[in-house]
Scaffold this active site. Sequence first.
Site, PDB file in Angstrom:
ATOM      1  N   HIS A   1       0.848  -1.204   0.000  1.00 19.00           N
ATOM      2  CA  HIS A   1       0.000   0.000   0.000  1.00 19.00           C
ATOM      3  C   HIS A   1       0.883   1.254   0.000  1.00 19.00           C
ATOM      4  CE1 HIS A   1      -3.447   2.555   1.372  1.00 19.00           C
ATOM      5  NE2 HIS A   1      -2.463   3.221   1.960  1.00 19.00           N
ATOM      6  N   GLU A   2       1.884   1.277   0.872  1.00 18.97           N
ATOM      7  CA  GLU A   2       2.738   2.470   0.986  1.00 18.97           C
ATOM      8  C   GLU A   2       3.545   2.701  -0.292  1.00 18.97           C
ATOM      9  OE1 GLU A   2       2.441   4.670   3.276  1.00 18.97           O
ATOM     10  OE2 GLU A   2       1.000   3.450   4.357  1.00 18.97           O
TER      11      GLU A   2
ATOM     12  N   HIS B   1       1.487   4.243  -2.979  1.00 19.43           N
ATOM     13  CA  HIS B   1       1.391   5.711  -2.923  1.00 19.43           C
ATOM     14  C   HIS B   1       2.546   6.358  -3.696  1.00 19.43           C
ATOM     15  CE1 HIS B   1      -1.949   6.555  -0.271  1.00 19.43           C
ATOM     16  NE2 HIS B   1      -1.457   5.887   0.753  1.00 19.43           N
TER      17      HIS B   1
ATOM     18  N   GLU C   1      -6.158   6.842  -1.418  1.00 21.36           N
ATOM     19  CA  GLU C   1      -6.145   5.676  -0.527  1.00 21.36           C
ATOM     20  C   GLU C   1      -6.665   4.432  -1.249  1.00 21.36           C
ATOM     21  OE1 GLU C   1      -5.024   4.945   2.643  1.00 21.36           O
ATOM     22  OE2 GLU C   1      -3.949   6.748   2.137  1.00 21.36           O
TER      23      GLU C   1
END
Length: 261
Positions: A126-127, A130, A188
């Site tokens: 997820h990070e 980004h 997100e």
Amino acid sequence: MFSRIKFPLVVSFAALFVSACATTPAGRKQVLLVGEGQMAEMGDASFNELKKKQVTSSDPEENRKVKCVTTALLKAMGENPSEWEIKVFKDPTPNAFALPGKNVGVHTGMMSLVANQDQLAAVIGHEIGHVLAHHGNERVSQGMLTQAGLQVADAVLGKNSKNDKYLMAALGMGAQVGILLPFSRKQETEADRLGLEYMAKAGFDPRQAPELWKLMKAKGGGGGPEFLSTHPSSDSRIADLSERAPGLMPAYESSQKAHCF
Ligand SMILES: [Zn+2]
């Protein structure tokens, strides 16, 4: 409030920013005003500052686990893992982040929260999602256009070092500098979907992603409020991940399974 911007500042804005229309790996159009080289410089500077301020873990097992999971994810993303700096920080809050300039940081508190390697892969995927989708650049770019964003702009232009923390927040380190600047819901969702895809390709069970966020949600009151304020563990996030995970099972099943821990 634009009237307050002095002419020379406008000129330096124009000189500094390359106006660019880009597309995220998920196919969304976005406007990026800061050059990627400069974003990388800012990310590296923030990461270096953090390394000076925070104690890194020298626990070999902890470091091995984080490196193993991150390396597998990066390979699945088509990235060269040796170009990335991966650090474990001694901090009891369950947090993790990735910064432009190819930096990944994981708190020891995240290591004690996750139940298995797949959940850690969900967080790190997820990070990095980004970063690869240029969300920090997008936030800095959007920040330029608002009054509050002028503080970010000042920091970018190196005019006021007190505003560095706004920049760090825009890059995704709000929890570290105590500024709540959440990623947008769109960003997100995009990071969630990218992370899910990356983890399945890297040989991690995508069904563990919603489990991780359920755990985060349960933990909400104790130890993780900052991280959760920038990454709200909403029911809709958990529902979206649960709905998408089965679609990624074929990718997971045909992948070379990861065996990190
Ligand atoms: Zn996020």
